[in-house]
Design a protein around this motif. Structure first.
Motif, PDB file in Angstrom:
ATOM      1  N   GLY A  95      -6.101 -21.596 -61.906  1.00 14.68           N
ATOM      2  CA  GLY A  95      -4.907 -20.776 -61.751  1.00 14.68           C
ATOM      3  C   GLY A  95      -3.690 -21.660 -61.552  1.00 14.68           C
ATOM      4  O   GLY A  95      -3.375 -22.502 -62.382  1.00 14.68           O
ATOM      5  N   HIS A  96      -3.023 -21.489 -60.418  1.00 14.72           N
ATOM      6  CA  HIS A  96      -1.892 -22.350 -60.070  1.00 14.72           C
ATOM      7  C   HIS A  96      -2.260 -23.317 -58.945  1.00 14.72           C
ATOM      8  O   HIS A  96      -1.386 -23.946 -58.355  1.00 14.72           O
ATOM      9  CB  HIS A  96      -0.691 -21.497 -59.651  1.00 14.72           C
ATOM     10  CG  HIS A  96      -0.029 -20.795 -60.802  1.00 14.72           C
ATOM     11  ND1 HIS A  96       0.936 -21.398 -61.583  1.00 14.72           N
ATOM     12  CD2 HIS A  96      -0.223 -19.561 -61.331  1.00 14.72           C
ATOM     13  CE1 HIS A  96       1.324 -20.554 -62.530  1.00 14.72           C
ATOM     14  NE2 HIS A  96       0.628 -19.439 -62.402  1.00 14.72           N
ATOM     15  N   ILE A  97      -3.543 -23.452 -58.663  1.00 10.75           N
ATOM     16  CA  ILE A  97      -4.017 -24.289 -57.561  1.00 10.75           C
ATOM     17  C   ILE A  97      -4.657 -25.561 -58.104  1.00 10.75           C
ATOM     18  O   ILE A  97      -5.425 -25.522 -59.060  1.00 10.75           O
ATOM     19  CB  ILE A  97      -5.059 -23.537 -56.704  1.00 10.75           C
ATOM     20  CG1 ILE A  97      -4.488 -22.202 -56.211  1.00 10.75           C
ATOM     21  CG2 ILE A  97      -5.502 -24.397 -55.531  1.00 10.75           C
ATOM     22  CD1 ILE A  97      -3.295 -22.339 -55.301  1.00 10.75           C
ATOM     23  N   ALA A  98      -4.327 -26.693 -57.491  1.00 14.29           N
ATOM     24  CA  ALA A  98      -5.002 -27.958 -57.793  1.00 14.29           C
ATOM     25  C   ALA A  98      -5.997 -28.233 -56.668  1.00 14.29           C
ATOM     26  O   ALA A  98      -5.603 -28.389 -55.507  1.00 14.29           O
ATOM     27  CB  ALA A  98      -3.992 -29.096 -57.890  1.00 14.29           C
ATOM     28  N   GLU A  99      -7.264 -28.271 -57.010  1.00 14.49           N
ATOM     29  CA  GLU A  99      -8.324 -28.506 -56.030  1.00 14.49           C
ATOM     30  C   GLU A  99      -9.070 -29.785 -56.402  1.00 14.49           C
ATOM     31  O   GLU A  99      -9.641 -29.875 -57.492  1.00 14.49           O
ATOM     32  CB  GLU A  99      -9.294 -27.329 -55.997  1.00 14.49           C
ATOM     33  CG  GLU A  99      -8.647 -26.039 -55.529  1.00 14.49           C
ATOM     34  CD  GLU A  99      -9.595 -24.854 -55.615  1.00 14.49           C
ATOM     35  OE1 GLU A  99      -9.635 -24.071 -54.662  1.00 14.49           O
ATOM     36  OE2 GLU A  99     -10.277 -24.734 -56.655  1.00 14.49           O
ATOM     37  N   LEU A 100      -9.061 -30.739 -55.502  1.00 16.48           N
ATOM     38  CA  LEU A 100      -9.679 -32.034 -55.765  1.00 16.48           C
ATOM     39  C   LEU A 100     -10.572 -32.434 -54.598  1.00 16.48           C
ATOM     40  O   LEU A 100     -10.320 -32.054 -53.454  1.00 16.48           O
ATOM     41  CB  LEU A 100      -8.605 -33.114 -55.965  1.00 16.48           C
ATOM     42  CG  LEU A 100      -7.469 -32.820 -56.955  1.00 16.48           C
ATOM     43  CD1 LEU A 100      -6.434 -33.927 -56.882  1.00 16.48           C
ATOM     44  CD2 LEU A 100      -8.012 -32.687 -58.375  1.00 16.48           C
ATOM     45  N   GLN A 101     -11.592 -33.224 -54.914  1.00 11.86           N
ATOM     46  CA  GLN A 101     -12.431 -33.832 -53.880  1.00 11.86           C
ATOM     47  C   GLN A 101     -12.422 -35.349 -54.075  1.00 11.86           C
ATOM     48  O   GLN A 101     -12.382 -35.842 -55.205  1.00 11.86           O
ATOM     49  CB  GLN A 101     -13.877 -33.315 -53.962  1.00 11.86           C
ATOM     50  CG  GLN A 101     -14.071 -31.892 -53.440  1.00 11.86           C
ATOM     51  CD  GLN A 101     -13.605 -30.838 -54.423  1.00 11.86           C
ATOM     52  OE1 GLN A 101     -13.912 -30.923 -55.622  1.00 11.86           O
ATOM     53  NE2 GLN A 101     -12.893 -29.842 -53.939  1.00 11.86           N
ATOM     54  N   ASN A 102     -12.469 -36.059 -52.962  1.00 14.49           N
ATOM     55  CA  ASN A 102     -12.504 -37.529 -52.977  1.00 14.49           C
ATOM     56  C   ASN A 102     -11.362 -38.106 -53.822  1.00 14.49           C
ATOM     57  O   ASN A 102     -11.579 -38.956 -54.689  1.00 14.49           O
ATOM     58  CB  ASN A 102     -13.855 -38.021 -53.513  1.00 14.49           C
ATOM     59  CG  ASN A 102     -15.018 -37.520 -52.682  1.00 14.49           C
ATOM     60  OD1 ASN A 102     -14.939 -37.512 -51.452  1.00 14.49           O
ATOM     61  ND2 ASN A 102     -16.090 -37.094 -53.322  1.00 14.49           N
ATOM     62  N   ALA A 103     -10.170 -37.625 -53.555  1.00 20.43           N
ATOM     63  CA  ALA A 103      -9.011 -38.065 -54.329  1.00 20.43           C
ATOM     64  C   ALA A 103      -8.428 -39.358 -53.785  1.00 20.43           C
ATOM     65  O   ALA A 103      -8.420 -39.607 -52.576  1.00 20.43           O
ATOM     66  CB  ALA A 103      -7.941 -36.973 -54.314  1.00 20.43           C
ATOM     67  N   ARG A 104      -7.931 -40.193 -54.689  1.00 17.26           N
ATOM     68  CA  ARG A 104      -7.149 -41.366 -54.315  1.00 17.26           C
ATOM     69  C   ARG A 104      -5.682 -40.987 -54.399  1.00 17.26           C
ATOM     70  O   ARG A 104      -5.263 -40.277 -55.309  1.00 17.26           O
ATOM     71  CB  ARG A 104      -7.464 -42.531 -55.266  1.00 17.26           C
ATOM     72  CG  ARG A 104      -8.935 -42.922 -55.257  1.00 17.26           C
ATOM     73  CD  ARG A 104      -9.282 -43.815 -56.423  1.00 17.26           C
ATOM     74  NE  ARG A 104      -8.761 -45.155 -56.255  1.00 17.26           N
ATOM     75  CZ  ARG A 104      -7.961 -45.771 -57.120  1.00 17.26           C
ATOM     76  NH1 ARG A 104      -7.552 -45.129 -58.211  1.00 17.26           N
ATOM     77  NH2 ARG A 104      -7.553 -46.991 -56.920  1.00 17.26           N
ATOM     78  N   VAL A 105      -4.890 -41.438 -53.419  1.00 15.71           N
ATOM     79  CA  VAL A 105      -3.503 -40.994 -53.303  1.00 15.71           C
ATOM     80  C   VAL A 105      -2.560 -42.191 -53.410  1.00 15.71           C
ATOM     81  O   VAL A 105      -2.569 -43.078 -52.551  1.00 15.71           O
ATOM     82  CB  VAL A 105      -3.266 -40.257 -51.965  1.00 15.71           C
ATOM     83  CG1 VAL A 105      -1.841 -39.701 -51.919  1.00 15.71           C
ATOM     84  CG2 VAL A 105      -4.286 -39.133 -51.781  1.00 15.71           C
ATOM     85  N   LEU A 106      -1.784 -42.209 -54.480  1.00 15.93           N
ATOM     86  CA  LEU A 106      -0.774 -43.243 -54.687  1.00 15.93           C
ATOM     87  C   LEU A 106       0.569 -42.695 -54.215  1.00 15.93           C
ATOM     88  O   LEU A 106       1.014 -41.652 -54.689  1.00 15.93           O
ATOM     89  CB  LEU A 106      -0.700 -43.632 -56.163  1.00 15.93           C
ATOM     90  CG  LEU A 106       0.429 -44.588 -56.581  1.00 15.93           C
ATOM     91  CD1 LEU A 106       0.256 -45.951 -55.897  1.00 15.93           C
ATOM     92  CD2 LEU A 106       0.465 -44.748 -58.094  1.00 15.93           C
ATOM     93  N   MET A 107       1.230 -43.401 -53.288  1.00 18.64           N
ATOM     94  CA  MET A 107       2.488 -42.934 -52.700  1.00 18.64           C
ATOM     95  C   MET A 107       3.615 -43.896 -53.052  1.00 18.64           C
ATOM     96  O   MET A 107       3.489 -45.105 -52.851  1.00 18.64           O
ATOM     97  CB  MET A 107       2.340 -42.834 -51.177  1.00 18.64           C
ATOM     98  CG  MET A 107       1.284 -41.820 -50.741  1.00 18.64           C
ATOM     99  SD  MET A 107       0.730 -42.071 -49.023  1.00 18.64           S
ATOM    100  CE  MET A 107      -0.332 -43.526 -49.213  1.00 18.64           C
ATOM    101  N   VAL A 108       4.711 -43.349 -53.572  1.00 18.10           N
ATOM    102  CA  VAL A 108       5.829 -44.169 -54.033  1.00 18.10           C
ATOM    103  C   VAL A 108       7.143 -43.580 -53.519  1.00 18.10           C
ATOM    104  O   VAL A 108       7.481 -42.434 -53.835  1.00 18.10           O
ATOM    105  CB  VAL A 108       5.885 -44.245 -55.579  1.00 18.10           C
ATOM    106  CG1 VAL A 108       6.969 -45.218 -56.018  1.00 18.10           C
ATOM    107  CG2 VAL A 108       4.540 -44.635 -56.151  1.00 18.10           C
ATOM    108  N   ASP A 109       7.877 -44.348 -52.745  1.00 20.24           N
ATOM    109  CA  ASP A 109       9.157 -43.893 -52.211  1.00 20.24           C
ATOM    110  C   ASP A 109      10.286 -44.240 -53.186  1.00 20.24           C
ATOM    111  O   ASP A 109      11.231 -44.960 -52.851  1.00 20.24           O
ATOM    112  CB  ASP A 109       9.416 -44.544 -50.840  1.00 20.24           C
ATOM    113  CG  ASP A 109      10.640 -43.949 -50.155  1.00 20.24           C
ATOM    114  OD1 ASP A 109      11.141 -42.907 -50.629  1.00 20.24           O
ATOM    115  OD2 ASP A 109      11.108 -44.536 -49.162  1.00 20.24           O
ATOM    116  N   ASP A 110      10.157 -43.733 -54.401  1.00 23.03           N
ATOM    117  CA  ASP A 110      11.135 -44.028 -55.437  1.00 23.03           C
ATOM    118  C   ASP A 110      10.822 -43.153 -56.645  1.00 23.03           C
ATOM    119  O   ASP A 110       9.840 -42.417 -56.645  1.00 23.03           O
ATOM    120  CB  ASP A 110      11.081 -45.508 -55.831  1.00 23.03           C
ATOM    121  CG  ASP A 110      12.416 -46.025 -56.370  1.00 23.03           C
ATOM    122  OD1 ASP A 110      13.208 -45.188 -56.861  1.00 23.03           O
ATOM    123  OD2 ASP A 110      12.653 -47.244 -56.309  1.00 23.03           O
TER     124      ASP A 110
END
Length: 211
Positions: A95-110
């Motif tokens: 639908g409009h939901i993103a469901e993930l398991q064991n996700a890697r998260v890349l964070m960028v302050d830009d």
């Protein structure tokens, strides 16, 4: 009188030449467009077999959204909720939901300004270890390419935008390190810079994370 005769003669000669020039220009443009649509063959079967197939943006847009026909699973349990979500419905899995398991998260302050900056983490994204990219913003062409890869090959990636304060809160929760745009441009994305989330559930406005 002689001036008027000169103008008439110039128009009589010049207009047909202008028409011919326009027709030739149109023909040249059509030829160029045809060449761009058809890859150049080298006459070697081994080489020609490696020529990629190209897909137009119209074809991509005509494909169904990745999560359009899927059903949402269970709600992420005792997770932490944030007031940001994925940037487009193409990143949804149900639908409009993103469901993930064991996700890697890349964070960028830009702003993520080039897909080349993401090639390494994207190359490691897999169904069993999807990638979430949380950035201050994305250049339109980067976002368009990520969305196209979601529709065409179901690339397991979710793009999210968040402000600096939210990025710090996210880092405190999932671990890893908030990177600067200069880090991406330099190709500096060490493995321990990515955080991890056991469960990730987002819509276009909110996100709940379980670690």
């Amino acid at each position: 009188m002689n001036d008027w005769i000169g103008i008439v003669v110039a128009l009589a000669v010049g207009l047909p030449l202008l028409v011919v020039a326009v027709l030739l220009d149109r023909r040249r443009r059509r030829a160029i467009e045809t060449e761009l649509k058809e890859p150049l063959l080298r006459g070697d079967d081994g080489v020609d077999a490696l020529i990629p197939d190209y897909i137009s943006q119209d074809t991509v847009d005509a494909l169904p959204r990745p999560g359009a026909d899927a059903r949402s699973g269970k709600e992420v349990g005792e997770g932490v909720q944030f007031a940001f979500g994925h940037v487009d419905a193409d990143f949804a899995t149900a639908g409009h939901i993103a469901e993930l398991q064991n996700a890697r998260v890349l964070m960028v302050d830009d702003t993520v300004s080039s897909l080349r900056e993401l090639l390494d983490p994207l190359g490691q994204a897999a169904a069993g270890q999807p990638l979430v990219i949380v950035a201050a913003s994305f250049r339109p062409e980067v976002l368009a390419t990520l969305k196209a890869n979601r529709r065409v090959v179901r690339l397991p990636v979710v793009a999210v935008d968040a402000n600096p304060a939210e990025l710090i809160q996210l880092q405190d929760l999932v671990g890893g390190q908030v990177l600067e745009g200069s880090d991406l441009k330099a190709g500096w994305i060490p493995p321990d810079a990515l955080g991890t989330a056991v469960g990730w559930r987002s819509d276009e406005h909110t996100t709940k994370i379980l670690v």
